[in-house]
Design a protein around this motif. Structure first.
Motif, PDB file in Angstrom:
ATOM      1  N   ALA A   1      -3.695 -20.505   8.175  1.00  9.30           N
ATOM      2  CA  ALA A   1      -3.294 -21.285   7.001  1.00  9.30           C
ATOM      3  C   ALA A   1      -3.559 -20.546   5.704  1.00  9.30           C
ATOM      4  CB  ALA A   1      -4.030 -22.621   6.978  1.00  9.30           C
ATOM      5  N   LEU A   2      -4.466 -19.597   5.747  1.00 12.40           N
ATOM      6  CA  LEU A   2      -4.859 -18.844   4.568  1.00 12.40           C
ATOM      7  C   LEU A   2      -4.276 -17.435   4.658  1.00 12.40           C
ATOM      8  CD1 LEU A   2      -8.592 -19.980   4.564  1.00 12.40           C
ATOM      9  CD2 LEU A   2      -6.645 -21.092   3.462  1.00 12.40           C
ATOM     10  N   GLY A   3      -4.366 -16.685   3.583  1.00 16.96           N
ATOM     11  CA  GLY A   3      -3.772 -15.354   3.611  1.00 16.96           C
ATOM     12  C   GLY A   3      -4.277 -14.488   2.488  1.00 16.96           C
ATOM     13  N   VAL A   4      -3.758 -13.283   2.427  1.00 18.72           N
ATOM     14  CA  VAL A   4      -4.139 -12.335   1.393  1.00 18.72           C
ATOM     15  C   VAL A   4      -2.894 -11.801   0.697  1.00 18.72           C
ATOM     16  CG1 VAL A   4      -6.221 -11.638   2.643  1.00 18.72           C
ATOM     17  CG2 VAL A   4      -4.111 -10.318   2.919  1.00 18.72           C
ATOM     18  N   GLN A   5      -3.111 -11.281  -0.485  1.00 23.06           N
ATOM     19  CA  GLN A   5      -2.084 -10.530  -1.198  1.00 23.06           C
ATOM     20  C   GLN A   5      -2.627  -9.126  -1.444  1.00 23.06           C
ATOM     21  OE1 GLN A   5      -1.287 -11.612  -5.331  1.00 23.06           O
ATOM     22  NE2 GLN A   5       0.863 -11.012  -5.100  1.00 23.06           N
ATOM     23  N   ILE A   6      -1.895  -8.125  -1.003  1.00 24.38           N
ATOM     24  CA  ILE A   6      -2.322  -6.746  -1.206  1.00 24.38           C
ATOM     25  C   ILE A   6      -1.851  -6.274  -2.577  1.00 24.38           C
ATOM     26  CG2 ILE A   6      -2.237  -4.384  -0.331  1.00 24.38           C
ATOM     27  CD1 ILE A   6      -3.654  -6.372   1.520  1.00 24.38           C
ATOM     28  N   ASP A   7      -2.798  -5.861  -3.398  1.00 24.39           N
ATOM     29  CA  ASP A   7      -2.472  -5.342  -4.731  1.00 24.39           C
ATOM     30  C   ASP A   7      -2.441  -3.815  -4.725  1.00 24.39           C
ATOM     31  OD1 ASP A   7      -2.002  -5.801  -7.596  1.00 24.39           O
ATOM     32  OD2 ASP A   7      -3.926  -4.780  -7.844  1.00 24.39           O
ATOM     33  N   ALA A   8      -3.410  -3.199  -4.035  1.00 23.74           N
ATOM     34  CA  ALA A   8      -3.468  -1.736  -3.971  1.00 23.74           C
ATOM     35  C   ALA A   8      -4.402  -1.311  -2.857  1.00 23.74           C
ATOM     36  CB  ALA A   8      -3.944  -1.153  -5.306  1.00 23.74           C
ATOM     37  N   VAL A   9      -4.193  -0.101  -2.365  1.00 19.62           N
ATOM     38  CA  VAL A   9      -5.072   0.507  -1.370  1.00 19.62           C
ATOM     39  C   VAL A   9      -5.638   1.781  -1.976  1.00 19.62           C
ATOM     40  CG1 VAL A   9      -5.221   1.552   0.924  1.00 19.62           C
ATOM     41  CG2 VAL A   9      -3.788  -0.479   0.558  1.00 19.62           C
ATOM     42  N   HIS A  10      -6.944   1.987  -1.796  1.00 23.12           N
ATOM     43  CA  HIS A  10      -7.622   3.121  -2.426  1.00 23.12           C
ATOM     44  C   HIS A  10      -8.290   4.005  -1.369  1.00 23.12           C
ATOM     45  CE1 HIS A  10      -7.366   0.490  -5.999  1.00 23.12           C
ATOM     46  NE2 HIS A  10      -7.904  -0.448  -5.229  1.00 23.12           N
ATOM     47  N   VAL A  11      -8.265   5.294  -1.618  1.00 18.27           N
ATOM     48  CA  VAL A  11      -9.027   6.261  -0.828  1.00 18.27           C
ATOM     49  C   VAL A  11      -9.829   7.124  -1.791  1.00 18.27           C
ATOM     50  CG1 VAL A  11      -7.472   6.283   1.165  1.00 18.27           C
ATOM     51  CG2 VAL A  11      -7.016   7.805  -0.765  1.00 18.27           C
ATOM     52  N   ALA A  12     -10.639   8.020  -1.255  1.00 21.87           N
ATOM     53  CA  ALA A  12     -11.501   8.854  -2.087  1.00 21.87           C
ATOM     54  C   ALA A  12     -10.659   9.764  -2.997  1.00 21.87           C
ATOM     55  CB  ALA A  12     -12.426   9.684  -1.215  1.00 21.87           C
ATOM     56  N   PRO A  13     -11.201  10.177  -4.131  1.00 22.88           N
ATOM     57  CA  PRO A  13     -10.463  11.073  -5.025  1.00 22.88           C
ATOM     58  C   PRO A  13      -9.986  12.330  -4.294  1.00 22.88           C
ATOM     59  CG  PRO A  13     -12.441  10.262  -6.103  1.00 22.88           C
ATOM     60  CD  PRO A  13     -12.529   9.814  -4.673  1.00 22.88           C
ATOM     61  N   GLY A  14      -8.713  12.649  -4.466  1.00 26.76           N
ATOM     62  CA  GLY A  14      -8.150  13.831  -3.830  1.00 26.76           C
ATOM     63  C   GLY A  14      -7.693  13.618  -2.399  1.00 26.76           C
ATOM     64  N   GLU A  15      -7.957  12.450  -1.835  1.00 28.69           N
ATOM     65  CA  GLU A  15      -7.547  12.164  -0.462  1.00 28.69           C
ATOM     66  C   GLU A  15      -6.221  11.394  -0.470  1.00 28.69           C
ATOM     67  OE1 GLU A  15      -9.035  13.610   1.846  1.00 28.69           O
ATOM     68  OE2 GLU A  15     -10.958  14.123   0.941  1.00 28.69           O
ATOM     69  N   LYS A  16      -5.695  11.068   0.713  1.00 25.92           N
ATOM     70  CA  LYS A  16      -4.374  10.445   0.763  1.00 25.92           C
ATOM     71  C   LYS A  16      -4.240   9.492   1.949  1.00 25.92           C
ATOM     72  CE  LYS A  16      -2.407  14.320   3.376  1.00 25.92           C
ATOM     73  NZ  LYS A  16      -1.369  15.385   3.387  1.00 25.92           N
ATOM     74  N   LEU A  17      -3.248   8.625   1.860  1.00 27.11           N
ATOM     75  CA  LEU A  17      -2.832   7.806   2.995  1.00 27.11           C
ATOM     76  C   LEU A  17      -1.839   8.581   3.846  1.00 27.11           C
ATOM     77  CD1 LEU A  17      -2.228   4.228   1.480  1.00 27.11           C
ATOM     78  CD2 LEU A  17      -4.300   5.161   2.525  1.00 27.11           C
ATOM     79  N   VAL A  18      -1.793   8.243   5.116  1.00 23.23           N
ATOM     80  CA  VAL A  18      -0.899   8.908   6.066  1.00 23.23           C
ATOM     81  C   VAL A  18      -0.114   7.836   6.815  1.00 23.23           C
ATOM     82  CG1 VAL A  18      -0.757  10.427   8.077  1.00 23.23           C
ATOM     83  CG2 VAL A  18      -2.526  10.823   6.328  1.00 23.23           C
ATOM     84  N   LYS A  19       1.191   7.957   6.851  1.00 22.15           N
ATOM     85  CA  LYS A  19       2.020   6.997   7.566  1.00 22.15           C
ATOM     86  C   LYS A  19       1.879   7.220   9.067  1.00 22.15           C
ATOM     87  CE  LYS A  19       6.667   5.025   7.790  1.00 22.15           C
ATOM     88  NZ  LYS A  19       6.181   3.674   7.424  1.00 22.15           N
ATOM     89  N   LEU A  20       1.617   6.148   9.805  1.00 17.96           N
ATOM     90  CA  LEU A  20       1.464   6.231  11.251  1.00 17.96           C
ATOM     91  C   LEU A  20       2.804   5.983  11.948  1.00 17.96           C
ATOM     92  CD1 LEU A  20      -1.832   4.171  11.659  1.00 17.96           C
ATOM     93  CD2 LEU A  20      -1.586   6.662  11.588  1.00 17.96           C
ATOM     94  N   PRO A  21       3.029   6.589  13.093  1.00 16.40           N
ATOM     95  CA  PRO A  21       4.274   6.311  13.826  1.00 16.40           C
ATOM     96  C   PRO A  21       4.300   4.869  14.308  1.00 16.40           C
ATOM     97  CG  PRO A  21       2.766   7.626  15.160  1.00 16.40           C
ATOM     98  CD  PRO A  21       2.175   7.576  13.790  1.00 16.40           C
ATOM     99  N   GLN A  22       5.502   4.314  14.425  1.00 18.48           N
ATOM    100  CA  GLN A  22       5.638   2.951  14.928  1.00 18.48           C
ATOM    101  C   GLN A  22       5.281   2.894  16.401  1.00 18.48           C
ATOM    102  OE1 GLN A  22       9.674   1.751  14.129  1.00 18.48           O
ATOM    103  NE2 GLN A  22       9.130   0.800  12.187  1.00 18.48           N
TER     104      GLN A  22
END
Length: 429
Positions: free
Chosen positions: A142-163
């Motif tokens: 019944a409850l939920g979240v709203q994603i505003d932003a995702v953070h990683v360490a300075p100089g690091e990055k997110l990586v897209k995972l395969p489906q």
């Protein structure tokens, strides 16, 4: 037996509260989780917006990146040893989320409306090991979240995972959403089947109290025959955001589901909601035709319904045969006649029409009989599954999926159900 008015009060109470007491074999279970809230202004991050292509959303999320229905989630890979998420103002304050690194066990935290939560840091067990993937699931329906932003360490990055290579959709009500279970959606049979098979994306489009028929049931203004075509569920939270004009679900956003499990009707068969046998049958047929219209190559499994047990003298008897038992089976049969398969009908949420595509020459609707799987102690006092009851249903369905559709089990060890490692190591007692 609880009265219907008492059950409704219980349902409304659970729907409105964020935290509650969990009873584990009659004992109060600790529910104090780590406080992960941090000040965004006092830390340095590399920040990604909610629409970053590296983030894979699981289940249904709207254009504002607000989660809906049961056990929605997200996953991504990352470099470094830090993951934080900022949650928007449409986040249900205090909602419990589960998160984990790669194949480690679930961790839990209550998140704050508009807050930033540090979920992985160099001190988090496993943060220095590989693979570095992150998964988050909202536990509540019944409850939920709203994603505003995702953070990683300075100089690091997110990586897209395969489906993942396999996809399952679940359509249902409280029996599918995980109502009254320890971790709600993350203790339900639908989640257990989807996660337990491994290498499978799954979406639990289920909400307590909703009928198959398109009418108000237990405060849900529309039935699944209508709402399944929309992004948001039938909650008061959804109505506060969208009123009676919710976002249509964009089926092109995700690959078609390979398997679709339909388990709905217990609210329709409750006399309080006054749904006739014909109205329920028509709605269930339209739901199946709707799935076939959107995903013409999906295999659809219709489950028989259960309500619980009643005790008479010195025996327990299942209540389910009175809950549209014949209707569910007859709907299944109607889709497997030669006449229908030669001239199938699809439903687009508004009108029926003759199908021009899909596996119309082959049966695509299947029936799974739940009778005999559960005993009375697999049903809790609120007439819903216990955690063990859900595990039994999920396990039976795993074997069914393997035998019926040839799916091999591909889960390799990551935890599915949390807090179920009960054992006895005393030799004599």
């Amino acid at each position: 037996m609880l009265s219907l008015s008492t059950l409704l009060i219980l349902w409304l109470t659970v729907a409105c509260r964020v935290s509650s007491t969990i009873l584990q074999n009659g004992q109060v279970k600790p529910t104090s989780y780590a406080n992960t809230l941090v000040s965004l202004s006092s830390r340095s991050f590399t920040t990604y917006p909610a629409n970053a292509t590296e983030i894979s959303y699981q289940g249904r999320w709207d254009s504002k990146h607000v989660s809906w229905w049961s056990a929605p989630g997200l996953r991504f890979g990352y470099t470094g040893q830090t993951v934080a998420i900022s949650f928007g103002n449409w986040t249900s304050n205090g909602v419990l989320v589960a998160y984990r690194i790669a194949g480690l066990d679930w961790m839990f935290t209550n998140v704050t409306t508009g807050g930033t939560h540090l979920l992985v840091s160099p001190t988090t067990p496993g943060s220095a090991s590989y693979p570095r993937t992150f998964e988050l699931r909202v536990t509540n329906w019944a409850l939920g979240v709203q994603i505003d932003a995702v953070h990683v360490a300075p100089g690091e990055k997110l990586v897209k995972l395969p489906q993942n290579s396999r996809r399952i959709e679940f359509i249902g009500d409280s029996l599918t959403s995980g109502m009254f279970q320890s971790y709600e959606g993350l203790s339900g049979w639908a989640y257990g089947l989807g996660a337990g098979l491994g290498n499978t994306d799954y979406s639990v489009t289920a909400y307590p109290g909703v009928c198959a028929a398109d009418q108000n049931c237990w405060g849900n203004p529309r039935g699944q025959v209508h709402q399944w075509f929309y992004t948001s569920d039938t909650s008061s939270r959804a109505y506060a955001m969208y009123g009676d004009k919710p976002e249509p679900w964009d089926f092109s956003k995700r690959p078609d589901a390979d398997l679709v499990f339909v388990c709905i009707g217990t609210n329709d068969c409750n006399a309080v909601n006054n749904v006739t046998s014909q109205a329920y049958t028509d709605a269930l047929i339209k739901i199946i035709q709707g799935v076939h219209g959107k995903w013409p190559n999906s295999q659809i499994v219709v489950l028989s319904l259960w309500l619980g047990f009643y005790k008479y003298q010195n025996w327990w008897y299942p209540s389910a045969p009175s809950c549209f038992e014949k209707e569910v089976y007859q709907v299944y049969q109607s889709f497997n006649t030669e006449a229908y398969l030669q001239n199938p009908t699809i439903y687009d949420g508004m009108t029926k029409k003759t199908s021009q595509t899909g596996n119309s020459a082959k049966p695509f609707v299947h029936y799974f009989n739940t009778t005999g799987i559960m005993q009375h102690n697999d049903i809790n006092p609120g007439y819903h599954l216990t955690d063990v009851g859900s595990i039994k249903i999920a396990s039976q369905l795993q074997q069914y999926v393997k035998l019926q559709f040839g799916w091999e089990f591909q889960a390799t060890g990551p935890e599915v159900y949390h807090d179920t490692t009960y054992w006895n190591d005393e030799a004599t007692y």
